[in-house]
Design an enzyme around this catalytic site. Structure first.
Site: not given
Length: 341
Positions: A85, A188, A35, A217, A157-159
């Site tokens: 980066k 989020t 990071d 979404t 995705s989480c959904t």
């Protein structure tokens, strides 16, 4: 068999929770984090303290450019910290990080994410939907993973991870003619704390803590990629609401075969206790969203909240910790891919 060595690119919400899940599950070894925006002492702080999931129940320190994460009864993780980066410049190979979790939210295409392969990674798992990388949902289609061709994959995705297991169980047992999904979704990091400009729809930029915000979404349409027989049969939208974590899917479907709500509950419970154990859960308790903070399941079926207009038209409700449940599946997907070579 030795554990898979994992690198994490991007130490944000998902990156940190993937590390927590890796420590807890003890099925993979995290050996590197990259990071460019966070110093190593700040990483220690961000990992230790979490406003949503609580303080880490172990120790986290640093020694030079290594994070040391330990928890009683679990393997310790000595984690090399990089600050690049450019994903192509990260020396994953130097610490034998064969699997890289791409959790910056920036490098979500095959081309961009494959830059990690230049630094020695063998496989890349994107912790977001991808426009062109194959999407795998553990418990639904992960066994279709092709080791010889799939070097960059998406964990969806989480959904989608909440919706797909439920949709699979319902479609396998009763057939889905068509359906609409709504996710009532926690805030989020992409949202604004107060009103500000938005790069997409104008209302996306309205204050997250003050509003219920209708949003788009792709999660329901993505189910069609994960379960091909549902392609074109599902679509959906989201309401972003002012809660920090835990979301809930409302799936309203027309069924091919008529089914009572008891019939539906039986097959979902059987899946939750059987082939989807650990992925799909089932509850008849009078639960609310905070009851699922730090729940590791992808999808928790709320039997008491579901309703039926008639035996062919039903509304089904399933909860998910959109941060932690999802992060657990990232770890599970890596574990599965590692067994496939």
């Amino acid at each position: 068999m030795s554990k898979a060595n994992v690198g994490i690119n991007g130490f944000g919400r998902i990156g940190r929770l993937v590390l927590r899940a890796a420590v807890e599950k003890d099925t993979v070894q995290v050996v590197a984090v990259n990071d460019p925006f966070i110093t190593i002492d700040y990483m220690v702080y961000l990992f230790k303290y979490d406003s949503t999931h609580g303080q880490f129940k172990g120790t986290v320190t640093y020694d030079g450019d290594f994070l040391i994460v330990q928890k009683d009864g679990k393997s310790s993780h000595k984690i090399k910290v990089f600050n690049s980066k450019d994903p192509a410049a990260i020396a994953w190979g130097s610490v034998k990080a064969d699997f890289v979790v791409e959790s910056t939210g920036v490098f979500t295409t095959k081309e961009k994410a494959s830059a990690h392969l230049q630094g020695g990674a063998k496989k890349v798992i994107i912790s977001a939907p991808s426009a062109d990388a194959p999407m795998y949902v553990v418990g639904v289609n992960h066994e279709k993973y092709d080791a010889s061709n799939d070097h960059v994959v998406s964990n969806a995705s989480c959904t989608t991870n909440c919706l797909a297991p439920l949709a699979k169980v319902i479609n396998d047992n009763f057939g889905i003619i068509e359906g609409l999904m709504t996710t009532v979704h926690a805030v989020t990091a992409t949202q604004k704390t107060v009103d500000g400009p938005s790069g997409k729809l104008w209302r996306d930029g309205r204050g997250a803590g003050q509003n219920i915000i209708p949003a788009s979404t792709g999660a329901a349409k993505a189910v069609g990629k994960v379960i091909p027989e549902l392609n074109g049969k599902l679509t959906g939208m989201a309401f972003r609401v002012p809660t920090p974590d835990v979301s809930v899917v409302d799936l309203t479907v027309r069924l091919e075969k008529p089914a009572s709500m008891d019939d539906i509950k039986k097959v979902v419970k059987a899946a939750a206790d059987g082939p989807m154990k650990g992925i799909l859960a089932y509850t008849e308790d009078q639960v609310v969203s905070t009851d699922f903070v730090s729940d590791p399941h992808s999808s928790i079926f709320d039997a008491g909240a579901c309703i039926s207009l008639n035996p062919n038209f039903v509304k089904l409700v399933s909860w998910y910790d959109n941060e932690y449940g999802y992060s657990n599946r990232v770890v599970d997907l890596i574990g599965y891919i590692a067994t496939r070579g």
